[in-house]
Design an enzyme around this catalytic site. Sequence first.
Site, PDB file in Angstrom:
ATOM      1  N   CYS A   1       0.813  -1.221   0.000  1.00  0.00           N
ATOM      2  CA  CYS A   1       0.000   0.000   0.000  1.00  0.00           C
ATOM      3  C   CYS A   1       0.847   1.271   0.000  1.00  0.00           C
ATOM      4  O   CYS A   1       0.341   2.342  -0.318  1.00  0.00           O
ATOM      5  CB  CYS A   1      -0.925   0.015   1.209  1.00  0.00           C
ATOM      6  SG  CYS A   1      -2.137  -1.283   1.146  1.00  0.00           S
TER       7      CYS A   1
HETATM    8  N1  CO8 Z   1     -19.359  -9.439   9.397  1.00  0.00           N
HETATM    9  C1  CO8 Z   1     -19.761  -9.587  10.679  1.00  0.00           C
HETATM   10  N2  CO8 Z   1     -18.889  -9.851  11.690  1.00  0.00           N
HETATM   11  C2  CO8 Z   1     -17.581  -9.972  11.376  1.00  0.00           C
HETATM   12  C3  CO8 Z   1     -17.119  -9.843  10.052  1.00  0.00           C
HETATM   13  C4  CO8 Z   1     -18.063  -9.564   9.054  1.00  0.00           C
HETATM   14  N3  CO8 Z   1     -17.714  -9.423   7.769  1.00  0.00           N
HETATM   15  N4  CO8 Z   1     -15.767 -10.000  10.030  1.00  0.00           N
HETATM   16  C5  CO8 Z   1     -15.401 -10.241  11.301  1.00  0.00           C
HETATM   17  N5  CO8 Z   1     -16.478 -10.230  12.127  1.00  0.00           N
HETATM   18  C6  CO8 Z   1     -16.519 -10.448  13.566  1.00  0.00           C
HETATM   19  C7  CO8 Z   1     -15.299 -11.203  14.062  1.00  0.00           C
HETATM   20  O1  CO8 Z   1     -15.493 -12.595  13.955  1.00  0.00           O
HETATM   21  C8  CO8 Z   1     -15.189 -10.729  15.487  1.00  0.00           C
HETATM   22  O2  CO8 Z   1     -16.089 -11.464  16.267  1.00  0.00           O
HETATM   23  P1  CO8 Z   1     -15.713 -11.832  17.796  1.00  0.00           P
HETATM   24  O3  CO8 Z   1     -15.548 -10.508  18.503  1.00  0.00           O
HETATM   25  O4  CO8 Z   1     -16.887 -12.639  18.228  1.00  0.00           O
HETATM   26  O5  CO8 Z   1     -14.433 -12.593  17.722  1.00  0.00           O
HETATM   27  C9  CO8 Z   1     -15.699  -9.297  15.451  1.00  0.00           C
HETATM   28  O6  CO8 Z   1     -16.474  -9.198  14.244  1.00  0.00           O
HETATM   29  C10 CO8 Z   1     -14.559  -8.301  15.404  1.00  0.00           C
HETATM   30  O7  CO8 Z   1     -13.611  -8.692  14.390  1.00  0.00           O
HETATM   31  P2  CO8 Z   1     -12.232  -7.968  14.183  1.00  0.00           P
HETATM   32  O8  CO8 Z   1     -11.522  -7.839  15.490  1.00  0.00           O
HETATM   33  O9  CO8 Z   1     -11.481  -8.615  13.050  1.00  0.00           O
HETATM   34  O10 CO8 Z   1     -12.769  -6.535  13.687  1.00  0.00           O
HETATM   35  P3  CO8 Z   1     -12.042  -5.157  13.676  1.00  0.00           P
HETATM   36  O11 CO8 Z   1     -12.858  -4.216  14.465  1.00  0.00           O
HETATM   37  O12 CO8 Z   1     -10.586  -5.235  13.997  1.00  0.00           O
HETATM   38  O13 CO8 Z   1     -12.171  -4.741  12.133  1.00  0.00           O
HETATM   39  C11 CO8 Z   1     -10.764  -4.608  10.190  1.00  0.00           C
HETATM   40  C12 CO8 Z   1     -11.543  -5.515  11.132  1.00  0.00           C
HETATM   41  C13 CO8 Z   1     -11.754  -3.728   9.450  1.00  0.00           C
HETATM   42  C14 CO8 Z   1     -10.008  -5.469   9.200  1.00  0.00           C
HETATM   43  C15 CO8 Z   1      -9.804  -3.711  10.980  1.00  0.00           C
HETATM   44  O14 CO8 Z   1      -9.068  -4.480  11.911  1.00  0.00           O
HETATM   45  C16 CO8 Z   1      -8.819  -2.954  10.093  1.00  0.00           C
HETATM   46  O15 CO8 Z   1      -9.164  -2.286   9.156  1.00  0.00           O
HETATM   47  N6  CO8 Z   1      -7.536  -2.992  10.465  1.00  0.00           N
HETATM   48  C17 CO8 Z   1      -6.494  -2.285   9.743  1.00  0.00           C
HETATM   49  C18 CO8 Z   1      -6.101  -3.119   8.620  1.00  0.00           C
HETATM   50  C19 CO8 Z   1      -5.182  -2.397   7.668  1.00  0.00           C
HETATM   51  O16 CO8 Z   1      -4.977  -1.233   7.672  1.00  0.00           O
HETATM   52  N7  CO8 Z   1      -4.634  -3.181   6.807  1.00  0.00           N
HETATM   53  C20 CO8 Z   1      -3.831  -2.683   5.777  1.00  0.00           C
HETATM   54  C21 CO8 Z   1      -3.893  -3.756   4.795  1.00  0.00           C
HETATM   55  S1  CO8 Z   1      -3.835  -3.241   3.249  1.00  0.00           S
HETATM   56  C22 CO8 Z   1      -2.229  -3.253   2.667  1.00  0.00           C
HETATM   57  O17 CO8 Z   1      -1.279  -3.026   3.261  1.00  0.00           O
HETATM   58  C23 CO8 Z   1      -2.102  -3.624   1.271  1.00  0.00           C
HETATM   59  C24 CO8 Z   1      -1.684  -5.021   1.160  1.00  0.00           C
HETATM   60  C25 CO8 Z   1      -1.493  -5.347  -0.235  1.00  0.00           C
HETATM   61  C26 CO8 Z   1      -2.715  -5.001  -1.051  1.00  0.00           C
HETATM   62  C27 CO8 Z   1      -3.629  -6.118  -1.138  1.00  0.00           C
HETATM   63  C28 CO8 Z   1      -4.669  -5.891  -2.182  1.00  0.00           C
HETATM   64  C29 CO8 Z   1      -5.758  -6.941  -2.077  1.00  0.00           C
END
Ligand code: CO8
Length: 374
Positions: free
Chosen positions: A156
């Site tokens: 990214c």
């Molecule tokens: N619907 C409903 N519930 C869900 C879903 C869903 N889709 N997904 C997860 N849950 C549930 C989980 O199971 C969890 O349940 P429980 O509490 O019972 O265990 C609960 O929701 C909370 O899950 P998370 O802790 O995973 O949720 P977050 O609040 O952390 O949100 C995010 C998840 C949105 C992914 C968040 O953590 C985030 O955005 N983090 C930052 C990530 C980031 O910046 N990454 C950068 C990556 S991109 C990059 O660098 C490029 C890479 C190369 C490019 C690739 C191109 C494809």
Amino acid sequence: MKKVAITGSGLFTPDESISNDELVASFNAHVERHNRQNAAAVAAGTAEPLQPSSSEFIVKASGIKARYVVDKSGILDVDRMRPRVRTRGNDEPSLMCEMGLAAANEALRRAGRSAADVDGVIVACSNMQRPYPAMAVELQHYLGVRGYGYDMNVACASAAFGIQAAADAVRQGSARAVLVVSPEICSGHLNFRNRDCHFIFGDACTAVLVEALDGARGEAVFEVLGTRLQTQFSNNIRNNFGFLNPAEVPPRAWDDVLFAQEGRKVFKEVVPLVSEMIVNHLADLGIQAGSVKRFWLHQANLAMNQLIGKRVLGREATPQESPTILDEYANTSSAGSVIAFHKHHRDLAAGDVAVLCAFGAGYSAGSVVMRKAN
Ligand code: CO8
């Protein structure tokens, strides 16, 4: 040493967009079918049922409401759940090249330049459509640019790394102008069957032209006051796709060659890394963070950007100070911060200081501090 500027930007946005509701409907149909087919194993306690996704969760956790994609029907087709991309012959431009041409030509037009003014093309993005010939050399050919082209991948943060490379080349006189192009077809390696990440990415392509400040004639010219790059190894965002996959013994599972991340860990570890980088970069340039008029941040997560704004400014950044495009585009990897720049710079006044900051897998991060010149 020459002073350097970003003198034009361009954006290619695919025609098709998928709303959260559409994406969730397809994902949940897959979940229902999978659970129905595996009902006996679930009842016997030998398999876990899949859990449904929800639009409410997606908006709350990420701020994403929709994403543009190169092929909507293939992604939403429950039997497929990946885009359909036509296999092209070697004598026609690749899809990435086509996207790059649209963005690069707009950047040239806005900069008041033509291909004849450019000496280099850098394709800087997370995923190349093929290893060689370099995407940048193909794009250079179709643009009609003489000189050189090369590809670089720093996930990214790629566009920020590309801008530094371009700025260094122009500053030192090895190129008159360099195009930095970031075509991202993130839907191609996103696992649309994984509830944790099926909503995260979208497709787009950006381009910026970097050239000497002196003589620049773009619609909006931003002098580059400084660039800074940082990397720190982490497996928390990982993609094991590579040319050795067919040779690996034992072979990897299909979903091990797609994007995967520990989102929570990424959030916690990248926010301080990026905030400190911006604060230190500005301090080293003698600029007060409070005097910065705009932050064009990487567009992965709304709460993440709000927290970075807070840490850098000591208060919440306003939506004008730190504009959001991820609600409409989702995470377009290296294109995200440049889309924010492209869509939200025209209201700035001459003399205003702004920061573009991209960050992601690696970890990798890059900041570009700029001052509007006209
Ligand atoms: N619907 C409903 N519930 C869900 C879903 C869903 N889709 N997904 C997860 N849950 C549930 C989980 O199971 C969890 O349940 P429980 O509490 O019972 O265990 C609960 O929701 C909370 O899950 P998370 O802790 O995973 O949720 P977050 O609040 O952390 O949100 C995010 C998840 C949105 C992914 C968040 O953590 C985030 O955005 N983090 C930052 C990530 C980031 O910046 N990454 C950068 C990556 S991109 C990059 O660098 C490029 C890479 C190369 C490019 C690739 C191109 C494809």
